[in-house]
Design a protein around this motif. Structure first.
Motif, PDB file in Angstrom:
ATOM      1  N   ILE A 132       0.852  -1.197   0.000  1.00 36.69           N
ATOM      2  CA  ILE A 132       0.000   0.000   0.000  1.00 36.69           C
ATOM      3  C   ILE A 132       0.883   1.240   0.000  1.00 36.69           C
ATOM      4  O   ILE A 132       1.831   1.342   0.788  1.00 36.69           O
ATOM      5  CB  ILE A 132      -0.922   0.012   1.233  1.00 36.69           C
ATOM      6  CG1 ILE A 132      -1.812  -1.232   1.239  1.00 36.69           C
ATOM      7  CG2 ILE A 132      -1.779   1.268   1.255  1.00 36.69           C
ATOM      8  CD1 ILE A 132      -2.637  -1.387   2.500  1.00 36.69           C
ATOM      9  N   SER A 133       0.550   2.162  -0.875  1.00 34.75           N
ATOM     10  CA  SER A 133       1.312   3.410  -0.923  1.00 34.75           C
ATOM     11  C   SER A 133       0.552   4.578  -0.308  1.00 34.75           C
ATOM     12  O   SER A 133       1.172   5.534   0.169  1.00 34.75           O
ATOM     13  CB  SER A 133       1.684   3.752  -2.372  1.00 34.75           C
ATOM     14  OG  SER A 133       0.509   3.980  -3.146  1.00 34.75           O
ATOM     15  N   MET A 134      -0.796   4.518  -0.297  1.00 34.79           N
ATOM     16  CA  MET A 134      -1.564   5.648   0.248  1.00 34.79           C
ATOM     17  C   MET A 134      -2.974   5.185   0.629  1.00 34.79           C
ATOM     18  O   MET A 134      -3.570   4.338  -0.040  1.00 34.79           O
ATOM     19  CB  MET A 134      -1.658   6.786  -0.781  1.00 34.79           C
ATOM     20  CG  MET A 134      -2.429   8.006  -0.278  1.00 34.79           C
ATOM     21  SD  MET A 134      -2.422   9.360  -1.479  1.00 34.79           S
ATOM     22  CE  MET A 134      -0.698   9.825  -1.435  1.00 34.79           C
ATOM     23  N   VAL A 135      -3.467   5.767   1.704  1.00 40.46           N
ATOM     24  CA  VAL A 135      -4.857   5.579   2.133  1.00 40.46           C
ATOM     25  C   VAL A 135      -5.455   6.963   2.338  1.00 40.46           C
ATOM     26  O   VAL A 135      -4.875   7.793   3.059  1.00 40.46           O
ATOM     27  CB  VAL A 135      -4.953   4.753   3.426  1.00 40.46           C
ATOM     28  CG1 VAL A 135      -6.407   4.674   3.897  1.00 40.46           C
ATOM     29  CG2 VAL A 135      -4.378   3.363   3.230  1.00 40.46           C
ATOM     30  N   THR A 136      -6.601   7.239   1.729  1.00 42.35           N
ATOM     31  CA  THR A 136      -7.235   8.558   1.791  1.00 42.35           C
ATOM     32  C   THR A 136      -8.676   8.428   2.272  1.00 42.35           C
ATOM     33  O   THR A 136      -9.444   7.613   1.738  1.00 42.35           O
ATOM     34  CB  THR A 136      -7.219   9.247   0.415  1.00 42.35           C
ATOM     35  OG1 THR A 136      -5.876   9.286  -0.075  1.00 42.35           O
ATOM     36  CG2 THR A 136      -7.762  10.659   0.511  1.00 42.35           C
ATOM     37  N   TRP A 137      -9.044   9.241   3.267  1.00 43.89           N
ATOM     38  CA  TRP A 137     -10.426   9.315   3.761  1.00 43.89           C
ATOM     39  C   TRP A 137     -11.034  10.633   3.284  1.00 43.89           C
ATOM     40  O   TRP A 137     -10.423  11.692   3.431  1.00 43.89           O
ATOM     41  CB  TRP A 137     -10.471   9.262   5.278  1.00 43.89           C
ATOM     42  CG  TRP A 137     -10.140   7.922   5.862  1.00 43.89           C
ATOM     43  CD1 TRP A 137      -8.917   7.481   6.255  1.00 43.89           C
ATOM     44  CD2 TRP A 137     -11.067   6.866   6.134  1.00 43.89           C
ATOM     45  NE1 TRP A 137      -9.010   6.200   6.755  1.00 43.89           N
ATOM     46  CE2 TRP A 137     -10.315   5.802   6.697  1.00 43.89           C
ATOM     47  CE3 TRP A 137     -12.445   6.709   5.959  1.00 43.89           C
ATOM     48  CZ2 TRP A 137     -10.906   4.608   7.086  1.00 43.89           C
ATOM     49  CZ3 TRP A 137     -13.026   5.508   6.348  1.00 43.89           C
ATOM     50  CH2 TRP A 137     -12.277   4.474   6.903  1.00 43.89           C
ATOM     51  N   SER A 172       0.366   8.046   4.106  1.00 43.94           N
ATOM     52  CA  SER A 172       1.279   7.807   2.990  1.00 43.94           C
ATOM     53  C   SER A 172       2.683   7.566   3.526  1.00 43.94           C
ATOM     54  O   SER A 172       2.940   7.668   4.732  1.00 43.94           O
ATOM     55  CB  SER A 172       1.275   8.989   2.019  1.00 43.94           C
ATOM     56  OG  SER A 172       1.668  10.180   2.685  1.00 43.94           O
ATOM     57  N   GLY A 173       3.597   7.262   2.589  1.00 38.69           N
ATOM     58  CA  GLY A 173       4.978   7.000   2.965  1.00 38.69           C
ATOM     59  C   GLY A 173       5.221   5.540   3.269  1.00 38.69           C
ATOM     60  O   GLY A 173       4.299   4.706   3.282  1.00 38.69           O
ATOM     61  N   GLY A 174       6.468   5.201   3.544  1.00 41.18           N
ATOM     62  CA  GLY A 174       6.816   3.807   3.807  1.00 41.18           C
ATOM     63  C   GLY A 174       6.136   3.253   5.044  1.00 41.18           C
ATOM     64  O   GLY A 174       5.745   2.080   5.082  1.00 41.18           O
ATOM     65  N   THR A 202      -4.552   2.897  -2.333  1.00 44.46           N
ATOM     66  CA  THR A 202      -3.763   2.872  -3.566  1.00 44.46           C
ATOM     67  C   THR A 202      -2.500   2.050  -3.341  1.00 44.46           C
ATOM     68  O   THR A 202      -1.834   2.200  -2.303  1.00 44.46           O
ATOM     69  CB  THR A 202      -3.375   4.299  -3.987  1.00 44.46           C
ATOM     70  OG1 THR A 202      -4.563   5.106  -4.065  1.00 44.46           O
ATOM     71  CG2 THR A 202      -2.684   4.300  -5.340  1.00 44.46           C
ATOM     72  N   ASP A 203      -2.160   1.178  -4.324  1.00 44.48           N
ATOM     73  CA  ASP A 203      -0.945   0.377  -4.202  1.00 44.48           C
ATOM     74  C   ASP A 203       0.205   1.026  -4.969  1.00 44.48           C
ATOM     75  O   ASP A 203       0.071   2.120  -5.523  1.00 44.48           O
ATOM     76  CB  ASP A 203      -1.194  -1.062  -4.666  1.00 44.48           C
ATOM     77  CG  ASP A 203      -1.540  -1.137  -6.148  1.00 44.48           C
ATOM     78  OD1 ASP A 203      -1.416  -0.113  -6.857  1.00 44.48           O
ATOM     79  OD2 ASP A 203      -1.930  -2.228  -6.609  1.00 44.48           O
ATOM     80  N   ARG A 204       1.348   0.328  -5.025  1.00 48.63           N
ATOM     81  CA  ARG A 204       2.552   0.884  -5.642  1.00 48.63           C
ATOM     82  C   ARG A 204       2.403   1.097  -7.142  1.00 48.63           C
ATOM     83  O   ARG A 204       3.049   1.974  -7.726  1.00 48.63           O
ATOM     84  CB  ARG A 204       3.735  -0.066  -5.385  1.00 48.63           C
ATOM     85  CG  ARG A 204       4.115  -0.229  -3.927  1.00 48.63           C
ATOM     86  CD  ARG A 204       4.645   1.048  -3.346  1.00 48.63           C
ATOM     87  NE  ARG A 204       5.046   0.858  -1.941  1.00 48.63           N
ATOM     88  CZ  ARG A 204       5.493   1.836  -1.174  1.00 48.63           C
ATOM     89  NH1 ARG A 204       5.581   3.065  -1.638  1.00 48.63           N
ATOM     90  NH2 ARG A 204       5.831   1.594   0.087  1.00 48.63           N
TER      91      ARG A 204
END
Length: 266
Positions: A57-62, A79-81, A121-123
């Motif tokens: 996973i590269s990002m999670v957005t609410w 986001s981030g590692g 969102t994935d890589r």
């Protein structure tokens, strides 16, 4: 056999060229919908992420937008590692760990109602979105009772309260089978007693309080006669006890006077 090989050679490239191959990332919100929140309390949303172990996973957005579907607002991003999360307001908190994403809003208000969405969102840039409706928990309003005389039914209604629960009273006691039968949802009372008499009350309640409405039929004569008979019996019993007591006192006084006269004469 040739046809099978032909289909395999045709389908295999499509699978390899698809954005997620055979393993597609999925996310869904586990809260039962719609979610109702009491004003001033805390909203907690939880989402589970299903993905292939090889994916990252590269990002999670609410986000939140009105139920009409306009002007979405970003509430938090992770986001981030290490998927560090940051809320856009001081009372908004988010977290992502162990394939689970959570959102927390303290001091929920009417403006926080709407359609919430979480996007993962994935890589590779592929993403998956889940949505749920969040609404304010409303108190009970405008309870009413309508009567269908021909069918001997009483129907209880309530305006817009959240999760209303219905109960019925006859006079001051809970309705029994001698009085009638209540429908499964509690809104309707089928009266079986004959004749229909007394006061019927519908009580509607939820977490924020309750309201009630009543229907008054003709007074129950049997109850009135029973009360009158009880009062009359009590009065007669008191008079009888008073008369017996007065007779005993008079008799005792009379015997004492006769004894004194005999002593004087002797």
């Amino acid at each position: 056999m040739d046809l099978l090989w032909f289909l395999c050679w045709r389908v295999a490239p499509l699978i390899l060229l698809s954005p997620c191959g055979l393993w597609c990332m999925l996310v869904h919100i586990t809260n039962e919908q719609p979610v109702h929140v009491i004003p001033g309390s805390r909203l907690d949303l939880k989402a589970r992420i299903k993905m292939d172990p090889r994916e990252e996973i590269s990002m999670v957005t609410w986000e939140r937008e009105p139920e009409t579907g306009f002007d979405p607002v970003t509430l938090a991003t992770c986001s981030g590692g290490s998927l560090k999360c940051a809320g856009t307001r001081p009372n908004v908190y988010a977290n992502t760990e162990m394939r689970e994403a959570t959102l927390q809003i303290n001091g929920y208000g009417r403006a926080d109602s709407g359609e919430y969405s979480v996007t993962v969102t994935d890589r590779t840039g592929a993403n998956s979105t889940a949505r749920c409706i969040v609404r304010e928990y409303e108190a009970v309003h405008h309870v009413s009772v309508s009567v269908n005389v021909s069918h001997s039914t009483l129907v209880c209604g309530e305006a817009w309260g959240t999760d209303p629960r219905f109960s019925w009273l006859h006079e001051t006691a809970v309705v029994t089978q001698k009085v009638g039968r209540v429908s499964r949802d509690g809104t309707t009372l089928f009266v079986t007693m004959r004749p229909i008499c007394g006061h019927f009350t519908c009580v509607v309640s939820n977490k924020l309080g309750h309201g009630s409405a009543a229907y008054a039929a003709t007074p129950c004569e049997s109850e009135g006669r029973g009360m009158t008979a009880a009062v009359v019996c009590l009065v007669l019993l008191l008079l009888l006890c008073g008369g017996v007591l007065a007779f005993l006192l008079w008799r005792r006084h009379k015997h004492s006077n006769r004894r004194e006269r005999l002593e004087e004469s002797l």
